[in-house]
Design an enzyme around this catalytic site. Structure first.
Site, PDB file in Angstrom:
ATOM      1  CG  HIS A  67     -30.281  43.083  16.964  1.00 30.35           C
ATOM      2  ND1 HIS A  67     -31.238  42.849  16.004  1.00 30.35           N
ATOM      3  CD2 HIS A  67     -29.191  42.389  16.575  1.00 30.35           C
ATOM      4  CE1 HIS A  67     -30.745  42.040  15.087  1.00 30.35           C
ATOM      5  NE2 HIS A  67     -29.503  41.746  15.394  1.00 30.35           N
ATOM      6  CG  HIS A  92     -27.623  44.820  25.961  1.00 35.45           C
ATOM      7  ND1 HIS A  92     -26.898  43.776  26.475  1.00 35.45           N
ATOM      8  CD2 HIS A  92     -28.922  44.408  25.987  1.00 35.45           C
ATOM      9  CE1 HIS A  92     -27.717  42.780  26.764  1.00 35.45           C
ATOM     10  NE2 HIS A  92     -28.952  43.144  26.499  1.00 35.45           N
ATOM     11  CG  HIS A  94     -33.638  44.934  25.887  1.00 31.65           C
ATOM     12  ND1 HIS A  94     -33.577  44.180  24.742  1.00 31.65           N
ATOM     13  CD2 HIS A  94     -32.666  44.446  26.700  1.00 31.65           C
ATOM     14  CE1 HIS A  94     -32.620  43.268  24.850  1.00 31.65           C
ATOM     15  NE2 HIS A  94     -32.047  43.408  26.046  1.00 31.65           N
ATOM     16  CD  GLU A 106     -35.479  41.870  26.372  1.00 30.43           C
ATOM     17  OE1 GLU A 106     -34.478  41.365  26.894  1.00 30.43           O
ATOM     18  OE2 GLU A 106     -35.824  41.679  25.186  1.00 30.43           O
ATOM     19  CG  HIS A 119     -30.539  42.898  29.911  1.00 33.36           C
ATOM     20  ND1 HIS A 119     -31.209  42.442  28.801  1.00 33.36           N
ATOM     21  CD2 HIS A 119     -31.444  42.877  30.941  1.00 33.36           C
ATOM     22  CE1 HIS A 119     -32.467  42.159  29.132  1.00 33.36           C
ATOM     23  NE2 HIS A 119     -32.633  42.425  30.425  1.00 33.36           N
ATOM     24  CB  THR A 201     -34.027  38.436  25.822  1.00 30.96           C
ATOM     25  OG1 THR A 201     -33.121  39.517  25.535  1.00 30.96           O
ATOM     26  CG2 THR A 201     -34.045  38.161  27.317  1.00 30.96           C
TER      27      THR A 201
HETATM   28  C1  SG7 Z   1     -28.267  42.324  22.562  1.00 33.02           C
HETATM   29  O1  SG7 Z   1     -28.763  41.247  23.358  1.00 33.02           O
HETATM   30  C2  SG7 Z   1     -26.747  42.391  22.587  1.00 33.02           C
HETATM   31  C3  SG7 Z   1     -26.127  41.016  22.304  1.00 33.02           C
HETATM   32  C4  SG7 Z   1     -26.713  40.005  23.266  1.00 33.02           C
HETATM   33  C5  SG7 Z   1     -28.209  39.958  23.136  1.00 33.02           C
HETATM   34  O2  SG7 Z   1     -28.663  42.247  21.220  1.00 33.02           O
HETATM   35  O3  SG7 Z   1     -26.339  42.839  23.837  1.00 33.02           O
HETATM   36  O4  SG7 Z   1     -24.731  41.031  22.526  1.00 33.02           O
HETATM   37  C6  SG7 Z   1     -23.900  41.576  21.605  1.00 33.02           C
HETATM   38  C7  SG7 Z   1     -22.459  41.512  21.930  1.00 33.02           C
HETATM   39  O5  SG7 Z   1     -24.314  42.087  20.577  1.00 33.02           O
HETATM   40  O6  SG7 Z   1     -26.206  38.714  22.945  1.00 33.02           O
HETATM   41  C8  SG7 Z   1     -24.799  36.833  23.262  1.00 33.02           C
HETATM   42  C9  SG7 Z   1     -25.260  38.157  23.726  1.00 33.02           C
HETATM   43  O7  SG7 Z   1     -24.830  38.677  24.746  1.00 33.02           O
HETATM   44  C10 SG7 Z   1     -28.844  38.992  24.154  1.00 33.02           C
HETATM   45  O8  SG7 Z   1     -28.472  39.353  25.466  1.00 33.02           O
HETATM   46  S1  SG7 Z   1     -29.541  39.413  26.606  1.00 33.02           S
HETATM   47  O9  SG7 Z   1     -30.112  38.097  26.760  1.00 33.02           O
HETATM   48  O10 SG7 Z   1     -28.838  39.887  27.770  1.00 33.02           O
HETATM   49  N1  SG7 Z   1     -30.695  40.401  26.206  1.00 33.02           N
HETATM   50 ZN    ZN Z   2     -30.707  42.244  26.866  1.00 35.11          ZN
END
Ligand code: SG7
Ligand code: ZN
Length: 264
Positions: A67, A92, A94, A106, A119, A201
């Site tokens: 993702h 990470h 977006h 976002e 983020h 998100t």
């Molecule tokens: C991304 O966004 C990843 C997810 C994250 C999700 O897909 O960073 O984390 C991992 C470790 O894959 O999910 C539980 C979590 O941190 C949602 O994060 S966000 O709300 O900051 N976008």
């Molecule tokens: Zn995020």
């Protein structure tokens, strides 16, 4: 039950709530920040990244989770200036599809998207033992959101991530990268931001996030933005070669929430 989800298509964002009920909740993220409707809260002081620059000599890792691209952060990094102590977990991005007006962030401000969004995720380590427990709790997480715009110049700090994306083209792949100063990815003014209660998100969309969205944006070059599209959604074993792009959720209803600002 489906646990697999995507941003578009048959298990795209309009379907998330069917499989992940929290995604249909009343306090979802991201949101549009209508600046005239925000409320100044003088008690919101500057945030202090703790240990973000002390990366030690241990390399970081960078992986493709299908993702986005994720950099796990060491447990000594944290965040000060919030009602509880928060420990860093990962960061990470977006992004959109590189088209000049297309968007990719976002959060939006007065309806305006930015090209991408960084983020940095933290969990409340004062109240909860780990991320998995914290993400199910209303006061469990704190995420910093940094809006990214494109400019003329390359942003040297972002090369620390972008240089290695060719090694994690496929979902599930991971690479070790030299450690770097995480604070160098953030804007310089950490005192001006918007604050509200929202959610992850992505599915499972748990409503556990104290969001901070900085008003100052950071800039990367268009070349750097396009580097993000080195990455694919599928694993090496899967046939499809769909480029990872437009991995952002659209703004969700604010409902009865108020967005606070740290400045008048
Ligand atoms: C991304 O966004 C990843 C997810 C994250 C999700 O897909 O960073 O984390 C991992 C470790 O894959 O999910 C539980 C979590 O941190 C949602 O994060 S966000 O709300 O900051 N976008
Ligand atoms: Zn995020």
């Amino acid at each position: 039950a489906v646990t697999y989800w995507t941003y578009t298509g048959s298990v795209g964002q309009s379907k998330w709530a069917e499989y992940f009920p929290d995604c249909g909740g009343k306090a979802q993220s991201p949101v549009d920040v209508a600046t005239v409707q925000t409320q100044y809260d003088p008690s919101l002081g500057p945030l202090t990244p703790l240990g973000y620059s002390q990366h030690g000599n241990k390399p970081f890792s960078l992986y493709n989770n299908r993702h986005t691209v994720v950099v796990p952060l060491p447990g000594w990094m944290g965040l000060g200036g919030l009602p509880w102590q928060f420990t860093a977990v990962q960061m990470h991005l977006h992004w959109g599809n590189g088209a000049p007006e297309a968007g990719g962030s976002e959060h939006t401000i007065n309806g305006q998207s930015s090209a991408a969004e960084l983020h940095v995720v933290h969990y409340n380590s004062e109240l909860y033992p780990n991320m998995s427990v914290a993400m199910t709790q209303q006061d469990g997480l704190a995420v910093l959101g940094v809006l990214i715009e494109t400019g003329e110049e390359a942003n040297q700090a972002f090369w620390n991530i972008l240089n290695y994306l060719g090694r994690i083209r496929h979902a599930g792949q991971s690479v070790s990268i030299p450690a770097f100063d995480v604070q160098s990815l953030l804007p310089s003014d950490l005192g001006r931001y918007y604050r509200y209660n929202g959610s992850l998100t992505t599915p499972p969309c748990f409503q556990s996030v104290l969001w901070t969205l900085f008003t100052e944006t950071v800039k990367i070059s268009h070349t750097q933005l396009m580097k993000l599209e080195t990455v694919l959604y599928a694993s090496k074993e899967e046939a499809d070669r769909v480029v990872m792009q437009d991995n952002y959720r659209t703004p969700q209803p604010l409902n009865d929430r108020t967005i606070l600002s740290s400045f008048p």
